[in-house]
Design a protein around this motif. Structure first.
Motif, short mmCIF file in Angstrom:
data_model
loop_
_atom_site.label_atom_id
_atom_site.label_comp_id
_atom_site.label_asym_id
_atom_site.label_seq_id
_atom_site.Cartn_x
_atom_site.Cartn_y
_atom_site.Cartn_z
N ALA A 34 -18.22 9.03 -3.90
CA ALA A 34 -16.92 8.82 -4.81
C ALA A 34 -15.91 7.70 -4.07
O ALA A 34 -15.21 7.20 -4.89
CB ALA A 34 -16.31 10.39 -5.14
N LYS A 35 -15.84 7.88 -2.86
CA LYS A 35 -15.02 6.90 -2.07
C LYS A 35 -15.34 5.72 -2.37
O LYS A 35 -14.40 4.74 -2.53
CB LYS A 35 -15.19 7.40 -0.45
CG LYS A 35 -14.13 6.36 0.13
CD LYS A 35 -14.12 6.92 1.69
CE LYS A 35 -13.14 6.06 2.54
NZ LYS A 35 -13.50 6.31 4.00
N GLN A 36 -16.64 5.45 -2.82
CA GLN A 36 -17.05 4.04 -2.97
C GLN A 36 -16.49 3.33 -4.36
O GLN A 36 -16.26 2.16 -4.52
CB GLN A 36 -18.51 4.02 -3.06
CG GLN A 36 -19.10 4.11 -1.64
CD GLN A 36 -20.81 3.95 -1.60
OE1 GLN A 36 -21.22 3.35 -2.53
NE2 GLN A 36 -21.34 4.64 -0.82
N CYS A 37 -16.14 4.31 -5.26
CA CYS A 37 -15.60 3.88 -6.52
C CYS A 37 -14.25 4.29 -6.69
O CYS A 37 -13.56 4.34 -7.67
CB CYS A 37 -16.44 4.47 -7.65
SG CYS A 37 -17.01 6.08 -7.67
N ASP A 38 -13.47 4.57 -5.44
CA ASP A 38 -11.87 4.99 -5.63
C ASP A 38 -11.88 6.00 -6.44
O ASP A 38 -10.93 6.35 -7.31
CB ASP A 38 -11.14 3.75 -6.13
CG ASP A 38 -9.68 3.91 -6.01
OD1 ASP A 38 -9.33 4.59 -5.05
OD2 ASP A 38 -8.96 3.40 -6.99
N VAL A 39 -12.67 7.39 -6.34
CA VAL A 39 -12.61 8.29 -7.11
C VAL A 39 -12.65 9.55 -5.94
O VAL A 39 -13.33 9.53 -4.93
CB VAL A 39 -13.57 8.70 -7.97
CG1 VAL A 39 -13.80 10.01 -8.61
CG2 VAL A 39 -13.46 7.58 -8.95
N ARG A 40 -11.59 10.54 -6.34
CA ARG A 40 -11.66 11.87 -5.19
C ARG A 40 -12.16 13.09 -6.18
O ARG A 40 -11.56 13.31 -7.40
CB ARG A 40 -10.38 12.01 -4.48
CG ARG A 40 -9.91 10.69 -3.82
CD ARG A 40 -8.72 10.73 -3.31
NE ARG A 40 -8.19 12.11 -2.61
CZ ARG A 40 -7.20 12.49 -2.48
NH1 ARG A 40 -6.10 11.98 -2.87
NH2 ARG A 40 -7.00 13.76 -1.76
#
Length: 395
Positions: A34-40
C-alpha cells in the motif's frame, strides 16, 4: 440476489477484540504494498482504505483482486474516492507484486486465456446473459439519452449527453457515411449509433447483438428508420457492406478469435469500404483478465494490446488511422456513476445493496484503470489493401 448486510453494528457481529483498531492493522506485506502506491489502511486521505473487518487481508492475500472486490461487496471495507484508490494501485502495478495464492490465481488466469478459447460461438452469448440482460432499467438510468455504453468524446463537450453525441458524429464522419450506403454495426448495443447514422446520414443499418434485452429495446428505439437489429454472432453474418463499425464489442472477441474476426470483416466489406474499430486497449500484452471483472461483470472478456492488434492485421488490413482518447473514459465512467447514484432510490426497489456495491466497484475501478493509463481507448480506421484513394482522417 443474496441479501446484503452492512456492518453498521459491528460490535454485535464481531467481538470487541476483532473490532479493535489493533486487530484491524494490516500484515506487513500489505502495508508495504500500500505504501508503494501512496495508500494507507485506515488513513485520512480520501483514497485510503477504511477497514471494517480483518478478513479483508486474508481475502487479498489468498485471492488477490478477486478477494479485494468481493470483500468490498460484502461491506468489509470502504473508500471515499475509489477511483483515486484504483488510480494509485494501477499506476504502481501493485497487483503484479502480490504474493502467495493471489499471485498463483493470476498465473492460472493467464494459462486459462492462453490455452482455451473462452469466446467460442457457443460461449459468445454468456456475457449478454450475465451483464447486458441484467435489466434495461439500470442502463436507462445510468446512460445518456443515446444509450451509448462506450467512451464519450469530451474534446469540446462538458456534459455526458454532448460527449456521446460528439462521439457518434465523430464515428460517422470518420466512416465518411453517404446516403444510401449499407452500414454493418457489429455489437449495436441499444441502437444509439444505428439510429444516429440512419437519421442524420441516410444510411441503411444492420446492427447485431448477442443480448436479447438489447435487441428488444434497440428495435423499439429504431422503429421507423431503415435499421434492422438482429440477434446473432458476427461469425454467422453474410452479405456485403459499404462500411462496417464495431463499438465496444472487440473486448469480447478474445485473442484466439482475432484472426476470424478480421477475416469476417474483410469478407463482408466492399473493396473501397471503411471499417472503424472502437475498442478499449491495454498498454502492454497481458494474457489474462482481472478475475473480479471476469466473474461479476464481463464474462470471458479480454482487452487487446496494440501489439496484438497490429500483429493480427499484418497482411490482412491497412491501418489508415489510430486515434487514442483513453483519458476520456474516466470522465465517462464518473458521469455514469453520478447518474446511477442519483437513480439509486428508484433502482433500490429491485436491486439490493450488494448489487449497489458491485456496480460502484465496477465503475470506480474502471475509472482508475483509465486514469492510470493502463487502459486506452482506440478508434482505428482500417481498409482493404486494394482500396483506391487516400483516407483523410479527422479529429
Amino acid at each position: 440476489m443474496a441479501r446484503f448486510e452492512q456492518y453498521d453494528n459491528r460490535d454485535d457481529i464481531y467481538n470487541s477484540s476483532t473490532s479493535s483498531q489493533a486487530s484491524l492493522s494490516p500484515p506487513a506485506v500489505l502495508r508495504e504494498l500500500a505504501k508503494q502506491c501512496d495508500v494507507r489502511f485506515n488513513g485520512s486521505n480520501p483514497w485510503d482504505i477504511q477497514v471494517h473487518h480483518r478478513d479483508v487481508y486474508s481475502q487479498i492475500l489468498t485471492k488477490g483482486s478477486l478477494g479485494f472486490g468481493e470483500s468490498y461487496m460484502d461491506g468489509l471495507w470502504d473508500c471515499e474516492r475509489m477511483d483515486e484508490l484504483f488510480y494509485r494501485i494501477m499506476r504502481a502495478n501493485i497487483e503484479e507484486n502480490l504474493v502467495g495464492v493471489g499471485k498463483f490465481a493470476l498465473i492460472l488466469q493467464s494459462l486459462r486465456h492462453r490455452f482455451f478459447n473462452l469466446q467460442t460461438e457457443k460461449r459468445a452469448y454468456q456475457v449478454g446473459e450475465q451483464h447486458y440482460d441484467i435489466g434495461n432499467d439500470i442502463f436507462e438510468a445510468m446512460l445518456d439519452s443515446t444509450m451509448s455504453y462506450s467512451c464519450g468524446f469530451w474534446q469540446k463537450a462538458n456534459t455526458l449527453e454532448q460527449a456521446q453525441l460528439d462521439k457518434l458524429d465523430l464515428i460517422c464522419k470518420k466512416l465518411q457515411l453517404k446516403p444510401g450506403e449499407k452500414l454493418l454495426e457489429i455489437g449495436c448495443g441499444w441502437g444509439g449509433l444505428a439510429s444516429h447514422a440512419a437519421e442524420h446520414y441516410g444510411v441503411e443499418v444492420l446492427g447485431i447483438t448477442i443480448s436479447q434485452e438489447q435487441q428488444k429495446l434497440a428495435q423499439q428505439r429504431c422503429k421507423g428508420l431503415p435499421v434492422e437489429i438482429r440477434l446473432t454472432d458476427y461469425r454467422d453474418l453474410e452479405g456485403e457492406f459499404d462500411k462496417i463499425v464495431s463499438v465496444g464489442m472487440f473486448e469480447h472477441v478474445g485473442e484466439k478469435n482475432y484472426p476470424i474476426y478480421f477475416d469476417t470483416v474483410n469478407r463482408l466489406l466492399k473493396k473501397d469500404g471503411l471499417f472503424l474499430l472502437h475498442t478499449i486497449g491495454i498498454y502492454k500484452t497481458i494474457h489474462r483478465v482481472d478475475p473480479w471483472i471476469d466473474k461479476y461483470i464481463f464474462r470471458n472478456g479480454k482487452l487487446p494490446s496494440a501489439e496484438q492488434i497490429a500483429d493480427v492485421l499484418n497482411k490482412r488490413m491497412v491501418i489508415e488511422d489510430w486515434h487514442n482518447f483513453g483519458q476520456d473514459y474516466a470522465l465517462t465512467l464518473l458521469a455514469w456513476w453520478d447518474r446511477f447514484e442519483a437513480a439509486w432510490s428508484m433502482l433500490s426497489e429491485k436491486y439490493d445493496q450488494r448489487f449497489y456495491r458491485m456496480w460502484k466497484y465496477y465503475l470506480m475501478s474502471c475509472a482508475g484503470f483509465f486514469k492510470s493509463r493502463q487502459g486506452q481507448l482506440w478508434q482505428i480506421v482500417l481498409t482493404k489493401r486494394d482500396r483506391t484513394g487516400t483516407y483523410r482522417s479527422i479529429r
